[in-house]
Design an enzyme around this catalytic site. Sequence first.
Site, PDB file in Angstrom:
ATOM      1  N   SER A  69       0.940  -1.347   0.222  1.00 39.07           N
ATOM      2  CA  SER A  69      -0.139   0.016   0.260  1.00 39.07           C
ATOM      3  C   SER A  69       1.114   1.211  -0.075  1.00 39.07           C
ATOM      4  O   SER A  69       2.418   1.106   0.563  1.00 39.07           O
ATOM      5  CB  SER A  69      -0.759   0.274   1.225  1.00 39.07           C
TER       6      SER A  69
HETATM    7  N1  SAH Z   1      -0.685  -4.763   4.384  1.00 39.26           N
HETATM    8  C1  SAH Z   1       0.326  -5.051   3.091  1.00 39.26           C
HETATM    9  C2  SAH Z   1      -0.677  -4.514   2.130  1.00 39.26           C
HETATM   10  C3  SAH Z   1      -1.398  -5.782   1.282  1.00 39.26           C
HETATM   11  S1  SAH Z   1      -2.163  -5.926  -0.541  1.00 39.26           S
HETATM   12  C4  SAH Z   1       0.935  -3.718   3.276  1.00 39.26           C
HETATM   13  O1  SAH Z   1       1.322  -3.184   3.691  1.00 39.26           O
HETATM   14  O2  SAH Z   1       1.454  -3.195   2.679  1.00 39.26           O
HETATM   15  C5  SAH Z   1      -3.597  -6.971   0.276  1.00 39.26           C
HETATM   16  C6  SAH Z   1      -3.187  -8.216  -0.131  1.00 39.26           C
HETATM   17  O3  SAH Z   1      -4.130  -8.897   1.060  1.00 39.26           O
HETATM   18  C7  SAH Z   1      -2.676  -9.461   0.023  1.00 39.26           C
HETATM   19  O4  SAH Z   1      -1.723  -9.831  -0.292  1.00 39.26           O
HETATM   20  C8  SAH Z   1      -3.445 -10.349  -0.188  1.00 39.26           C
HETATM   21  O5  SAH Z   1      -3.175 -11.720  -0.566  1.00 39.26           O
HETATM   22  C9  SAH Z   1      -4.848 -10.172   1.751  1.00 39.26           C
HETATM   23  N2  SAH Z   1      -5.240 -10.660   0.926  1.00 39.26           N
HETATM   24  C10 SAH Z   1      -6.401 -10.908   0.726  1.00 39.26           C
HETATM   25  N3  SAH Z   1      -7.759 -11.349   0.190  1.00 39.26           N
HETATM   26  C11 SAH Z   1      -7.288 -11.894   2.150  1.00 39.26           C
HETATM   27  C12 SAH Z   1      -7.741 -13.056   2.840  1.00 39.26           C
HETATM   28  N4  SAH Z   1      -9.220 -13.071   2.360  1.00 39.26           N
HETATM   29  N5  SAH Z   1      -6.822 -13.478   4.379  1.00 39.26           N
HETATM   30  C13 SAH Z   1      -6.525 -12.632   3.934  1.00 39.26           C
HETATM   31  N6  SAH Z   1      -5.840 -11.801   3.119  1.00 39.26           N
HETATM   32  C14 SAH Z   1      -5.854 -11.536   2.426  1.00 39.26           C
END
Ligand code: SAH
Length: 218
Positions: A69
């Site tokens: 993000s």
């Molecule tokens: N927190 C991260 C952002 C990651 S993007 C950062 O620091 O930048 C969002 C993440 O959510 C992805 O890695 C995706 O695989 C995860 N995600 C999507 N659906 C999910 C679910 N049902 N349970 C756990 N993770 C999930």
Amino acid sequence: MNQRFSGIGMTSQRTRARMLERLRAQGITDEVVLSAMNDIPRHIFVDEALASRAYEDISLPIGYGQTISQPYIVARMIELARGGQTISQALEIGTGCGYQAAVLARVAKSVHSVERIAPLIAKARKNLREIRINNVKVKYADGTMGLAEFAPYNAIIMAAAATHIPDELLAQLAMGGRLVMPIGAETQKLTVVERTAEGFHKVEMGEVKFVPLLGGVS
Ligand code: SAH
């Protein structure tokens, strides 16, 4: 800190200081969050080829169709989740590469973070170990319904977009706790729900764009 953490050139402390100035200009006021953003080297969490862009206010690819993000969103979600208070236990849904979990770890006593893509779990654990963050527990699971095992949480942050607020997440909020998540399909509204003695109080913030919350693990 060794040079890889402290950074040089486009990953230097000066570049990070500029990111901090930008966050302030964008309206982040919580000094605890700003200091945490200053502490965590974001360039460690992206591929080396992208490290020079790590402190720009953009999301970047982390593989498997997912992104880290943008700094503003990470700061804003944590600021909203804190509401000016110390978080004792936090839950993050969507660990990705572990960046937001690391920032959260600086403002919360303990953090549980759930991720559904196995290789990202490995990546996040490695990144967190490298910068010696040891109050984050990363779990390989579908976080759609939160993580009941360690509830209640003072803060729950979902880093992927859902179409509605799952009742399970509300149930896992401690009294006075806050849930911060994007709600919607194409574009979403950043939504905050606070649990008070009177019930759940929901406020919609601005528009955001997140990857979708997916079911199951992969
Ligand atoms: N927190 C991260 C952002 C990651 S993007 C950062 O620091 O930048 C969002 C993440 O959510 C992805 O890695 C995706 O695989 C995860 N995600 C999507 N659906 C999910 C679910 N049902 N349970 C756990 N993770 C999930």
